[in-house]
Design an enzyme around this catalytic site. Structure first.
Site, short mmCIF file in Angstrom:
data_model
loop_
_atom_site.label_atom_id
_atom_site.label_comp_id
_atom_site.label_asym_id
_atom_site.label_seq_id
_atom_site.Cartn_x
_atom_site.Cartn_y
_atom_site.Cartn_z
N ARG A 59 0.55 -1.27 0.53
CA ARG A 59 0.30 -0.57 -0.04
C ARG A 59 0.64 1.02 -0.20
NH1 ARG A 59 -1.66 -1.25 6.12
NH2 ARG A 59 -0.33 -1.69 6.65
N LYS A 162 3.83 -19.74 6.30
CA LYS A 162 3.44 -20.05 7.41
C LYS A 162 3.43 -18.58 8.77
CE LYS A 162 7.16 -20.13 10.45
NZ LYS A 162 7.66 -20.61 11.87
N ASP A 191 6.91 -24.08 3.24
CA ASP A 191 8.04 -24.46 4.19
C ASP A 191 9.39 -24.10 4.22
OD1 ASP A 191 9.51 -25.78 6.64
OD2 ASP A 191 8.10 -26.86 7.97
N HIS A 192 9.84 -23.35 4.70
CA HIS A 192 11.55 -22.59 4.02
C HIS A 192 12.15 -24.22 4.17
CE1 HIS A 192 12.03 -20.87 7.88
NE2 HIS A 192 12.92 -21.16 7.57
N LYS A 196 15.48 -26.34 2.53
CA LYS A 196 16.83 -26.92 2.69
C LYS A 196 18.03 -28.28 1.71
CE LYS A 196 17.04 -24.56 7.26
NZ LYS A 196 17.61 -23.66 6.54
N GLU A 230 17.94 -23.45 19.67
CA GLU A 230 17.88 -21.90 19.01
C GLU A 230 19.11 -20.73 20.03
OE1 GLU A 230 15.01 -19.73 17.37
OE2 GLU A 230 14.74 -21.65 16.52
N ASP A 249 5.33 -21.80 15.69
CA ASP A 249 7.05 -21.32 15.79
C ASP A 249 7.30 -22.06 15.16
OD1 ASP A 249 8.08 -18.90 14.42
OD2 ASP A 249 9.40 -19.28 15.81
N HIS A 254 7.68 -27.49 10.94
CA HIS A 254 9.04 -28.05 10.58
C HIS A 254 9.43 -29.14 11.20
CE1 HIS A 254 9.58 -23.71 8.96
NE2 HIS A 254 10.07 -22.71 10.11
N LYS A 354 14.44 -21.59 22.52
CA LYS A 354 14.80 -20.55 22.26
C LYS A 354 16.26 -20.34 23.61
CE LYS A 354 12.41 -18.26 19.14
NZ LYS A 354 13.38 -18.00 18.38
N1 LIG Z 1 10.71 -11.94 7.54
C1 LIG Z 1 11.03 -13.36 6.63
O1 LIG Z 1 12.57 -13.47 6.92
C2 LIG Z 1 10.05 -14.35 7.19
C3 LIG Z 1 10.49 -15.40 6.76
C4 LIG Z 1 9.78 -16.30 7.13
C5 LIG Z 1 8.13 -16.31 6.43
N2 LIG Z 1 7.67 -14.80 6.90
C6 LIG Z 1 6.29 -14.80 6.81
O2 LIG Z 1 6.07 -13.60 5.13
C7 LIG Z 1 4.87 -13.09 5.67
C8 LIG Z 1 4.88 -11.33 5.70
O3 LIG Z 1 6.52 -11.13 6.75
P1 LIG Z 1 6.98 -9.40 6.26
O4 LIG Z 1 8.29 -10.09 7.27
O5 LIG Z 1 8.00 -9.32 5.06
O6 LIG Z 1 5.98 -8.83 6.87
P2 LIG Z 1 6.39 -7.73 6.79
O7 LIG Z 1 7.79 -6.77 6.54
O8 LIG Z 1 5.42 -6.87 8.08
O9 LIG Z 1 6.06 -7.18 4.83
C9 LIG Z 1 4.23 -7.11 5.10
C10 LIG Z 1 3.59 -5.95 3.81
O10 LIG Z 1 2.44 -6.77 3.66
C11 LIG Z 1 2.06 -5.12 2.98
N3 LIG Z 1 0.71 -4.95 4.06
C12 LIG Z 1 0.64 -5.24 4.68
N4 LIG Z 1 -0.67 -4.25 5.65
C13 LIG Z 1 -1.39 -4.33 3.83
C14 LIG Z 1 -2.91 -3.73 3.74
N5 LIG Z 1 -3.33 -3.49 3.89
N6 LIG Z 1 -2.68 -3.63 1.83
C15 LIG Z 1 -1.82 -3.62 1.29
N7 LIG Z 1 -0.41 -4.10 1.98
C16 LIG Z 1 0.13 -4.49 3.22
C17 LIG Z 1 2.81 -4.31 3.80
O11 LIG Z 1 3.36 -2.95 2.84
P3 LIG Z 1 2.93 -2.35 3.29
O12 LIG Z 1 4.64 -1.39 3.91
O13 LIG Z 1 3.10 -0.67 2.19
O14 LIG Z 1 2.02 -1.29 4.28
C18 LIG Z 1 4.14 -4.73 3.09
O15 LIG Z 1 4.55 -4.97 2.37
C19 LIG Z 1 4.71 -13.42 7.09
O16 LIG Z 1 3.44 -14.29 6.99
C20 LIG Z 1 5.53 -14.03 7.41
O17 LIG Z 1 5.55 -15.38 8.88
C21 LIG Z 1 8.85 -13.97 6.52
#
Ligand SMILES: NC(=O)c1ccc[n+]([C@@H]2O[C@H](COP(=O)([O-])OP(=O)(O)OC[C@H]3O[C@@H](n4cnc5c(N)ncnc54)[C@H](OP(=O)(O)O)[C@@H]3O)[C@@H](O)[C@H]2O)c1
Lengths: 504, 382
Positions: A59, A162, A191-192, A196, A230, A249, A254, A354
């Site tokens: 957004r 997930k 599931d990353h 692996k 961890e 988690d 996993h 953890k």
């Molecule tokens: N980060 C990791 O390494 C990781 C690893 C494994 C799994 N995951 C999973 O991947 C998913 C995303 O994680 P993340 O860490 O990338 O999250 P994040 O950094 O919080 O990013 C969320 C994204 O969603 C967008 N967003 C949120 N609400 C919105 C809305 N109402 N309309 C439009 N866009 C919206 C945000 O855009 P704006 O900023 O523009 O609002 C942002 O681009 C989660 O389910 C998480 O559990 C993440």
């Protein structure tokens, strides 16, 4: 795809069909750190389709040019970027600003995708990737349906990160809603861990090495220990973690994948459904835990302040954004039993926590002791049982503990370790899990993704535990000091069975 | 562990020489003293290298280090100097060591160097073969003029799984190719044969194969009617580079079931007429430019032309030396999309050896068929 005669003798990595990858949540952490770097590396290696585009949706207002510049920085922060390759790659990146709930935003997205089909040759094939918070999954899926983006000339698939639900009811509900929009075969739950190399190697190890399969059963195996330890604490994710806890988690997803791969029967073929069928059967055969079992076979705890790596660290309840009364577990240990012929009587112990003293993920197969009589004729000689350890991280590899005679006139037996490490033998580093998983999703191979029934079967088991815990709500959890090996109750669980946790 | 052992001078014809080499190997793994950290010995195979050039001594160390880091192996370097007077054979043992990624343990691979001169080079197989590690593959890299000392090579045949040779510097191409063909027939099913000319083609083969992978173009294989190949060559490699282009053509012909009908020369180009199984006529044309050395070399450009019911289009792969990339582009009316760009770095010797070691089992049949077609194409214009 037809058989390509030019593929004979070449590596089997096939280039997927032309497609557009639409990332919902494109300004987020996952897109920056994992998805775009993975796509760039795939493109540089020539593994991306000839006609290809990425549309990032979020957004925050920004132009496509700004998005491209940000993505370049994101890749550069991890790796070196080759200018000429990047210049070409970024021409496939587009940004689309939209609120996930905004119906008109999807109509505009549709127009953009149709334009890309015409200009970039992406042939109506779409991979939608939900890199968003889980509460957005259903919203985006429903909007995709409303805009008619879940059907069309080519194929449409949905990748979901997930957590897949927070309990059985929500997992079922999520599956139901997603399946209303996409057929199960088009749902790719990531599931990353499954990306692996070592995890993929479990099957090769078990089924390609004929010497292990005959031993892989209750006759020869005493028990199995699966550990994910961890060192890290909350690292700024306290708010998120408090909602989730160790079970949601790590353990329910996993670790259950590791358990299924370890315990499954050989699949009839190496095709996705045959493999996933066998994994589901394992989950179905896990003996449900009664209330008594939950009291005696499941241990949860929280870390308290302690010292780790020479540093004083706060306890979970003192972490920023964690309620001082939080009832969330940061440690979980449990004993499971699989009621089938192969595993009758063999306990599977799972342990995750953890702020433990060492970091490491492993599956340890503890074999039964050999007949002692031979060596015990004159005086008692301890014969340590064999153990086979599949290390997932760090030092991915496989170790086998065998007994040897200590040189000298008397009969003394010592266990020694035969150790195989990927890093020592295969010099080059394994590709990032996300590269493999993205490629598979584009190519339509769901083997390394979780099927809906897998998540539900796993939740069926853990739901009972959640319900039992619900009744104990408010009671403080047992504590273990950060840097210690976990709570005493976890050791007691093993001791009651006459066993001990492996020191890893 | 010791870094390098003393040089052992072997007594000609004496018993116990091999035991003395084994002792040197043991010595290598004995801790040098208190505080000498232990190292891990890793071994996925044997790599024997035959070299004749004195100036190769340093280069080979770098190449081998790169090879064993990716694929730890017992390396046996045979330095053969047939033109020097007979001297006792000398042996020394050393190790290539490196730290595992992310600060893991020190990993080492053994290397045995054997120096033989004059007629003593005939002793090499008898010294090398007993030193091979069993149960893992044995690769023989003939770094210098392959088949010049065929008698020595023949003594290795029963002990190796795979032989790798260069092929770029060939002179008297038809004669050389005939000898290799005869050898390959004899070794078929026992020892895989690959050459660097073939291994250098791998990225091109990947790109070509990938083009026909998916639904957009997989059916176009039936409409392929013309292939053109352009390559650059330094003056001393003209025959070897030509044969590389023939190997690529031979590979296409064998994999796609095309039969050679004839060939002709026309200035800097050769043309071939082939027949597809469905009766289609196929033309392959190969052109080259001589470039001063150092300069661009090898395959530069491929063009595939397709025709179906009067409509035609082309797919091209062009090499950009400066940016170390390949451009892949389709010229088709109505087709969209930009040229694809893919990383393409000239393969080092280490990469070529590794490609050979990694792929020899899966690609040897394909290579044999491609080679046979390439040989026939050569004959057609000789
Ligand atoms: N980060 C990791 O390494 C990781 C690893 C494994 C799994 N995951 C999973 O991947 C998913 C995303 O994680 P993340 O860490 O990338 O999250 P994040 O950094 O919080 O990013 C969320 C994204 O969603 C967008 N967003 C949120 N609400 C919105 C809305 N109402 N309309 C439009 N866009 C919206 C945000 O855009 P704006 O900023 O523009 O609002 C942002 O681009 C989660 O389910 C998480 O559990 C993440």
């Amino acid at each position: 795809m037809s058989d390509n005669p030019l593929r004979e003798g070449l590596s089997h990595v096939r280039v997927p069909e032309p497609c557009v990858l639409v990332i919902f949540g494109a300004t987020g952490d996952l897109t920056h750190r994992k998805l775009i770097p993975a796509l760039y590396h795939l493109a540089a290696r020539g593994l991306m389709p000839p006609y290809f585009a990425v549309v990032g949706v979020a957004r925050r207002p920004k132009t496509t040019e700004e998005f491209r510049a940000e993505m370049r920085k994101a890749v550069e922060s991890e790796d070196e970027v080759e200018r000429a390759l990047w210049d070409r790659f970024e021409q496939s990146l587009f940004y689309h600003v939209s609120e996930f709930t905004d119906t008109s935003g999807y109509q505009k997205l549709k127009q953009l995708l149709e334009k890309l089909d015409r200009e970039q040759g992406t042939a109506g094939n779409r991979l939608y990737y939900l890199a968003t918070a889980p509460d957005q999954f259903e919203v985006v899926a429903a909007q995709l349906q409303q805009a008619g983006l879940n059907k069309g000339g080519g194929w449409q698939r949905l990748v979901v990160e997930k957590p897949f639900g927070v309990d059985l009811a929500s997992a079922r509900e999520l599956n139901k809603k997603l399946r209303r929009v996409f057929a199960e075969k088009d749902l790719y739950r990531i599931d990353h861990y499954l990306g692996k190399e070592t995890v993929q190697n479990i099957m090769v190890f078990r089924f390609a090495n004929a010497i292990f399969e005959p031993l892989w059963n209750e006759q020869h195996i005493d028990h199995v220990q699966i550990t994910v330890n961890e060192i890290l604490g909350m690292e700024g994710r306290g708010k998120f973690y408090e909602q989730v806890g160790a079970m949601r988690d790590m353990v329910q997803n996993h670790m259950m994948q590791l358990l299924s791969l370890t315990a499954m029967e050989p699949p009839v073929a190496l095709d996705p459904e045959a493999i996933r069928d066998e994994k589901v059967k394992v989950l179905r055969n896990i003996r449900p835990l009664s209330d008594d079992d939950i009291k005696t076979s499941v241990v949860r705890a929280q870390y308290s302040a302690g010292s780790l790596g020479g540093e004083e660290v706060p306890g979970f309840l003192e972490e920023p954004n964690v309620s001082p009364e939080s009832g969330t577990e940061t440690f979980l240990a449990m004993r499971l039993r699989i009621d089938n012929i192969r595993w009758a009587g063999v306990p599977f112990y799972l342990r995750h926590g953890k702020r433990l003293p060492r970091y490491g993920t492993e599956i340890a197969i503890q074999f039964k002791s050999g007949p002692q009589v031979l060596f015990n004729r004159n005086q008692p000689v301890e014969v340590p049982p064999n153990a086979l350890v599949i290390r997932i991280q760090p030092d991915e590899g496989i170790a086998f503990r065998i007994d040897t005679k200590v040189p000298g006139p008397e009969m003394r037996i010592n266990a020694v370790k035969m150790d195989f490490r990927y890093g020592q033998v295969y010099g080059h580093e394994s590709p990032e899990a996300y590269e493999r998983l993205l490629l598979d999703a584009m190519a339509g191979d769901p083997t390394l993704f979780i099927r809906g029934d897998e998540t539900e079967e796993s939740w069926l088991l853990f739901d009972r535990i959640l319900k039992a815990w619900e009744q104990q709500k408010g009671a403080p959890l047992p504590q273990y000091a950060a840097g210690e090996r976990g709570p005493e109750a976890a050791d007691a669980l093993m001791e009651r069975d006459g066993r001990a946790w492996r020191r890893i | 562990m010791a870094a390098l052992t003393d040089t052992l001078v072997l007594d000609h014809g004496a018993a116990g020489n091999l035991r003395r080499i084994e002792e040197l190997l043991m010595l290598l793994w004995t801790p040098a003293g208190e505080g000498d950290s232990t190292s891990v010995r890793a071994c996925m195979g044997n790599l024997i290298v035959y070299l004749e050039r004195e100036d190769d001594r340093n280069d080979i160390e770098y190449i081998i280090h790169e090879v064993v880091r990716a694929r730890p192996s017992r390396v046996i370097l045979m330095f053969a100097y047939p033109d020097l007077p007979d001297e006792p054979v000398q042996v020394s043992v050393s190790a290539h060591c490196w730290l595992e990624e992310h600060g893991g343990e020190r990993v080492c691979s053994e290397q045995i160097r054997i120096r033989a001169t004059g007629r003593r080079i005939q002793d090499l197989p008898g010294i090398v073969v007993p030193l091979l590690v069993s149960d893992v593959p044995v690769h023989l890299w003939w770094r210098d003029r392959f088949l010049e000392h065929q008698d020595i090579f023949e003594k290795f045949i029963d002990s190796i799984d795979h032989v790798i040779y260069e092929g770029l510097h060939w002179k008297k191409l038809p004669e050389k190719v005939a000898r290799i063909e005869e050898l390959m027939k004899r070794l078929q099913g026992r020892v895989a044969v690959t050459n660097f000319n073939w291994s250098r083609l791998l990225p091109w083969q990947q790109r070509i194969a990938q083009f026909f992978d998916h639904g957009l173009y997989d059916r176009e294989l039936d409409n392929l009617c013309r292939v053109s190949i352009e390559y650059h060559t330094p003056p001393q490699q003209t025959e070897g580079r030509f044969f590389q282009a023939l190997l690529l053509s031979g590979w296409l012909a064998s994999q796609l079931g095309w039969k050679l009908r004839g060939g002709s020369r026309e200035g800097n180009r050769v043309h071939y007429q082939l027949h597809a199984k469905d009766g289609r006529d196929i033309r392959i044309s190969i052109g080259h430019k001589e470039m001063p050395s150092p300069g661009t070399k090898g395959i530069q450009k491929l063009r595939f032309e397709f025709e179906h019911r009067g409509a035609s289009f082309a797919f091209g792969i062009d090499r950009d030396q400066e940016n170390q990339m390949l451009f892949l582009q389709v010229n088709k009316e109505g087709a969209c999309g930009l040229a694809q760009k893919v990383r393409h770095v000239s393969a080092s010797f280490a990469t070529l050896v590794l490609r050979g070691m990694e792929n020899y089992q899966s690609s040897s049949m394909v290579f044999e068929r491609a080679f046979a077609n390439a040989a026939a194409m050569l004959t057609a214009v000789s």
